[in-house]
Motif scaffolding. Sequence first.
Motif, PDB file in Angstrom:
ATOM      1  N   VAL C  32     -21.172  45.502 -41.270  1.00  0.00           N
ATOM      2  CA  VAL C  32     -22.490  46.107 -41.129  1.00  0.00           C
ATOM      3  C   VAL C  32     -22.626  46.514 -39.675  1.00  0.00           C
ATOM      4  N   LEU C  33     -22.744  47.792 -39.437  1.00  0.00           N
ATOM      5  CA  LEU C  33     -22.844  48.291 -38.075  1.00  0.00           C
ATOM      6  C   LEU C  33     -24.249  48.795 -37.816  1.00  0.00           C
ATOM      7  N   SER C  34     -24.848  48.339 -36.729  1.00  0.00           N
ATOM      8  CA  SER C  34     -26.154  48.875 -36.338  1.00  0.00           C
ATOM      9  C   SER C  34     -25.935  50.043 -35.402  1.00  0.00           C
ATOM     10  N   LEU C  35     -26.626  51.109 -35.656  1.00  0.00           N
ATOM     11  CA  LEU C  35     -26.567  52.255 -34.753  1.00  0.00           C
ATOM     12  C   LEU C  35     -27.874  52.266 -33.976  1.00  0.00           C
ATOM     13  N   LEU C  36     -27.777  52.004 -32.686  1.00  0.00           N
ATOM     14  CA  LEU C  36     -28.984  51.927 -31.884  1.00  0.00           C
ATOM     15  C   LEU C  36     -29.099  53.141 -30.990  1.00  0.00           C
ATOM     16  N   THR C 201     -29.882  40.364 -37.040  1.00  0.00           N
ATOM     17  CA  THR C 201     -29.725  39.532 -38.235  1.00  0.00           C
ATOM     18  C   THR C 201     -28.827  40.179 -39.279  1.00  0.00           C
ATOM     19  N   LEU C 202     -28.940  41.471 -39.455  1.00  0.00           N
ATOM     20  CA  LEU C 202     -28.167  42.083 -40.516  1.00  0.00           C
ATOM     21  C   LEU C 202     -26.740  42.412 -40.077  1.00  0.00           C
ATOM     22  N   ALA C 203     -26.638  42.894 -38.816  1.00  0.00           N
ATOM     23  CA  ALA C 203     -25.353  43.482 -38.430  1.00  0.00           C
ATOM     24  C   ALA C 203     -24.465  42.511 -37.693  1.00  0.00           C
ATOM     25  N   ASN C 204     -23.139  42.769 -37.821  1.00  0.00           N
ATOM     26  CA  ASN C 204     -22.240  41.993 -36.988  1.00  0.00           C
ATOM     27  C   ASN C 204     -21.764  42.813 -35.803  1.00  0.00           C
ATOM     28  N   ARG C 205     -21.922  44.152 -35.889  1.00  0.00           N
ATOM     29  CA  ARG C 205     -21.571  44.994 -34.758  1.00  0.00           C
ATOM     30  C   ARG C 205     -22.677  45.963 -34.504  1.00  0.00           C
ATOM     31  N   ALA C 206     -22.708  46.462 -33.270  1.00  0.00           N
ATOM     32  CA  ALA C 206     -23.715  47.470 -32.940  1.00  0.00           C
ATOM     33  C   ALA C 206     -23.108  48.521 -32.036  1.00  0.00           C
ATOM     34  N   ALA C 207     -23.573  49.754 -32.175  1.00  0.00           N
ATOM     35  CA  ALA C 207     -23.147  50.837 -31.286  1.00  0.00           C
ATOM     36  C   ALA C 207     -24.384  51.474 -30.707  1.00  0.00           C
ATOM     37  N   LEU C 208     -24.376  51.709 -29.427  1.00  0.00           N
ATOM     38  CA  LEU C 208     -25.531  52.319 -28.770  1.00  0.00           C
ATOM     39  C   LEU C 208     -25.231  53.782 -28.498  1.00  0.00           C
ATOM     40  N   LEU C 209     -26.098  54.636 -28.999  1.00  0.00           N
ATOM     41  CA  LEU C 209     -25.926  56.075 -28.842  1.00  0.00           C
ATOM     42  C   LEU C 209     -26.979  56.580 -27.871  1.00  0.00           C
ATOM     43  N   LEU C 210     -26.530  57.218 -26.796  1.00  0.00           N
ATOM     44  CA  LEU C 210     -27.483  57.772 -25.836  1.00  0.00           C
ATOM     45  C   LEU C 210     -27.120  59.217 -25.571  1.00  0.00           C
TER      46      LEU C 210
END
Lengths: 325, 232, 353
Positions: C32-36, C201-210
């Motif tokens: 589960v990847l969070s896209l921030l 809580t949901l994701a195990n990874r996250a990517a930050l997009l700027l």
Amino acid sequence: MRKTLIPWATLLVAVAVVSVAATSYYLGSTTKGRLIVSTTTSLYDTGLLDTIEIDFETRYPIDLNFISVGTGIAIQHAQRGDADVILVHSPTDELKFLTDGTGVNRKIIAYNFFTLVGPETDPAQIRNTPTLEALARIVEAGRNGTVKWVSRGDNSGTHSKEKSLWTAAGFDPKNLTKESWYINVGSGMAETLKKADYFSAYTLADTGTYLKYSKEGAITLRSLIEQEMDLLNVYSAIAVNQTLHPSVNFQGAMTFVKYLTSDEGQQVIEQFGKEEFGQTLFYSAVRLLKGNTNPTIAQWIREYAYFDDTECPTQYRKGYAELYG
Amino acid sequence: MAAEIVEGLLKALQLIFSGDPTVVEVTARSVLISGSATTLSVLWGLPIAAAISLRKFPGRFVVKGIFNSLLGVPTVALGLLLYLVFSKSGALGFMRLLYTPSVMIIGQAALITPIVVSFIANAIESVDPEIKDLAKTLGASEIEASVAVMKESLNGIALAIAASFNRAIAELGVALMIGGNIAGVTSVLTTVIALETNREPTPELPIAWTIILLIIVFAVNITINFIRRRKT
Amino acid sequence: MKPLVILQSVSKTYRDITALDKVNLEILEGEVLSLLGPNGSGKTTLLKIMAGIEKPTSGEMRFKDASVNEINTAQLRLKTTMVFQKTTLFSANVYQNIAYGLKIRGLSKMETRGKVKEVLTKVRLEGYEKRQAKKLSGGEQQRVALARALVLEPELLLLDEPTANIDPKNVSIIEDALAWVNKQERTTLVIATHNMFQAETLANRAALLLEGRIAKVGTPQDILSLPPKLLANYARLENIFSGISRVNEGGTSTIDVGQGQRIEAAFQKDGNISVHIRPEDIILSIQPIVSSARNTFVGRITEIFDLGSSVKLKINAGKDFTAQITKRSFNEMGLNLNSKVFIAFKASAIQTI
């Protein structure tokens, strides 16, 4: 989805196309055995043609289709080949029609008289005056502001007659149109009468339409001058030249013309309106001209509506010699 | 005037309930001709509307502009033009269609096609633009996605059908010029009203015919509105 | 974990706007990847490209190690599904909406009926088949949109702000469904979100997009350790305090956060600092607390947020603190607006941002 879309769409389109085609067929798009008669509004509006249609169609397997447009346009239709025969009442236009080569086999089938109608009070005082003098009085009274005149202004036979009368009385109809008391309504006969009634004006009307409308109490105008040579109104039938327009129903046209000039046809014409209005609306012309039964009127007709001493000069005849015996 | 209208109304009821054969014949012919014209217009108008609203192409605005301006063409002008075309001396004269119900169907179809195209194109364009992407992400092909968009515009399509049928059945210019109002062949409600108004000394018969025409128009519109309501 | 999707130098430009600029990203199978990222950073565009409904202007996308091109995009769309930020529904009932994708795939009516029924239980909308989709409440509509995607059992599920502007009760239903589909069905999820709590809580990874570029990829905590200015834009963090920190003896620091309030943190820092405390790390009591926690305050409850099984509380104890406790505790303690409460949190609960 892909599988069911295309068959559904094709089915819908097929149903639509078939239903339109079927409707067209059902409503009758065939033109076989039909005769298109372009005619004047005065003949159509009186109901004479309905009577003729009923009688004619019991005798012949031809589908009569009347299109009521007014003499000028009827002739135009014929020139484009959109009519097979015309029934009109304007000798000058009819002559051109023949010399143009568009028309052949002209026969005079009936006559009656125009009448000058106007308000009961008759401000211009034309009652029982000779036509041309009456017209002069109307012009004077009009210029004084006491009366109005309504003109059909639609290039119909009646309108042509009106213009020729003005000319004979010494006026130029084109100039008269510009004067304020002269009202140009551009309508058929019935409509013109209604408008003249509304304006309490004078106008030229054919007897048939006038009688029908005054009987129903629709108008209060009175017929002020009747039965003069100047007011003679002659109806003719002319077939469209097949050489010029090969697709016209020439045979049907001639059958119709022969019918109109036959004893039966002439009887129908003469009888029309007798019961309803107590007088004939359209007098039969054939026997009158052949046998000279009323020399005065016969003479008037010959002077007014003959070309080169005949209904139809030989160069404009095509077969059917028996019509002109 | 009120008295004449009431008399006309009574006359209309009398004509309808007595099953007067002329009334039945003329009404049936009007509905069939205008109905066929509407069917034809939708048949070729729907694809045209879809083409100009679903895809972007150069000149798109010009095409849309043309259809929008044709919305207001005067019926007599179109009638005259068609008369010249179908007249025996005209380009399509050889088809012998003048003064037949068929040519009236064609003429009315020509008249209402701009309405069909404009209304439907508008309806399709008012659909949420995300619907197409939504359909695609759910697995639809380009065509299937376009169909989904069009399904969303069914309401507008029904309106287009109603509007064009109304215009067709209520117009006079085309029907008169290329139909000729021939009794028993090409007389329809509007031409009868026009010419009867000229012929009849009193207006009750034309008023009666007008009321019959209005009843037909109301009936069709209420039905279509009912269908539209159920669809949303 | 193998990569499911590999984006290599993917760029997307519209006219003169560059939405994505040479993005390199891997999506691993089953994760589960969070896209921030803030609004306009390109999250939606990136999701749409992975969904196969937008084409990159340049760069390559590989799905399961096959390059995605014109021809196989249609197939890609059958394996990946996206749920849009703005709930988009067909003008039809719930059943027809959910069944749409199944119909496209040619499933029989019987099968479809069964699957629709099943997925409706996952979003707690049992029995809703005949209801008109557009007439449902906002939260219910979004659940229908989610169900519509879930029923297709995609390998990759892309969600654009799935719980933005949704009331808390619906949020938890949706989050439960997402957790289920990832754990049970092994569906790979990419979720664009503003909600840091959700990301954690949901994701195990996250990517930050700027501004169209990947600024950082890592665990959610990695992202949280970025400079505060970046985070303040898009992360809805609660309990953020800024102040001056002074190192203490004993290895802790005291931070003066203003208005005479001081908190003790388990790190050593001097100078200006911004910190944040997770709401779940704040302990609540109606009696004074005697514990090992270094930070204790007293205050009053000023706002209550019902999240279904948990409750979020805003407490004014000098500064405003946000605490999160279970519903059971909330009821047992008999708390209400204006209730006097004691709060406590450990020094180690304070995190720098």
